[in-house]
Scaffold this active site. Sequence first.
Site, short mmCIF file in Angstrom:
data_model
loop_
_atom_site.label_atom_id
_atom_site.label_comp_id
_atom_site.label_asym_id
_atom_site.label_seq_id
_atom_site.Cartn_x
_atom_site.Cartn_y
_atom_site.Cartn_z
N LYS A 28 0.84 -1.20 0.00
CA LYS A 28 0.00 0.00 0.00
C LYS A 28 0.87 1.25 0.00
O LYS A 28 0.58 2.23 -0.68
CB LYS A 28 -0.94 -0.02 1.21
CG LYS A 28 -2.09 -1.01 1.01
CD LYS A 28 -2.85 -1.35 2.27
CE LYS A 28 -3.86 -2.46 1.94
NZ LYS A 28 -4.52 -3.02 3.12
N GLN A 52 -5.28 -1.95 9.33
CA GLN A 52 -5.13 -3.27 8.72
C GLN A 52 -5.77 -4.35 9.60
O GLN A 52 -5.47 -4.44 10.78
CB GLN A 52 -3.62 -3.55 8.52
CG GLN A 52 -3.31 -4.79 7.75
CD GLN A 52 -3.74 -4.71 6.29
OE1 GLN A 52 -3.50 -3.72 5.61
NE2 GLN A 52 -4.40 -5.75 5.80
N ASP A 90 -11.59 2.14 3.39
CA ASP A 90 -11.87 0.71 3.22
C ASP A 90 -13.36 0.49 3.00
O ASP A 90 -13.77 -0.60 2.60
CB ASP A 90 -11.44 -0.07 4.47
CG ASP A 90 -10.20 -0.91 4.24
OD1 ASP A 90 -9.92 -1.23 3.06
OD2 ASP A 90 -9.54 -1.27 5.22
#
Length: 284
Positions: free
Chosen positions: A52, A96, A119
């Site tokens: 990322k 995460q 997200d």
Amino acid sequence: MAVIIDGKAVSAEVKQRVANEVAELKENGIECGLAVILVGDDPASQVYVRNKKRACEACGIYSAEYRLPADTKMEELIALIDELNADEKISGILCQLPLPKGLDEEAVIARIRPDKDVDAFNEANVGKIMIGNYSFLPCTPAGVIELIKSTGVDMTGKNAVVIGRSNIVGKPMAMLLLHNNATVTICHSKTQNLKEICANADILVAAIGRPNFVTGDMIKPGAVVIDVGINRMDDGKLCGDVNFEEAEKIAGYITPVPGGVGPMTIATLMQNTVNAAKLQAGIK
Ligand code: NDP
């Protein structure tokens, strides 16, 4: 033999588009920034976070990384999210998952400001996806839609089958296929006649987390087969949920693992970060 869908190539196109948008925003004084929080030392998560960061660099997006120990307390994590929620340099926040035991994932997701929730896991954004009026695309499912579009196959009226009903992949995947006018069936561990249902799918998306689960006899000749699964085998190699050797002989199009869906997830995340910066700047 099936045409292999090249996720790296399609994701490179998306990232190029994002990079152009980032540059344009910069000219207008708007910076895009992504904060990634990693709690603990899960090896797979470390790889994802590194990828990322690289993607941010490639797109010209400012990236900030926060690595916290596995024994981090909930209050500390919440305090960091609050700080990032208020930080003007940060357009998007990603924590995460999975989090180490003892940390409440739902509470963490809920704490991220909806307009920074790149997200798209937050209740507000999940609801918007359901309605079909969203600021953020669910990263993996949106990447899958781009891959299907890249084949030129029109989803309208097609039988699409999704195996898996997780909040992260299966459910939003089904919703995006529906938004693209497919006739959608969602399968899971309690589904009866799974083989028959899959064998009738023009578009088959596997998001199960079981290596080689989808065998050749579950695939309709000519189908578009998308393998979301990422399974680490004993020899260290990555393997999808689809038995690739069998499937490629029958499918019309198929994604490889690695190099299929994975790169697309990250490309969509970059797009979402730009969308977040625009949303916060009151653009569009
Ligand atoms: P989950 O474990 O949350 O969900 C798995 C789903 O598969 C569940 O809905 C489960 O059904 C279903 N399932 C399990 N066994 C069977 C079975 N025998 N028959 C039919 N359905 C079954 O996984 P995720 O959705 O989070 O992830 C799925 C896979 O995708 C994983 O390999 C993961 O690593 C990968 N992944 C890849 C990403 C990428 O960028 N490429 C991003 C995210 C995930 P039930 O609900 O009934 O238990």
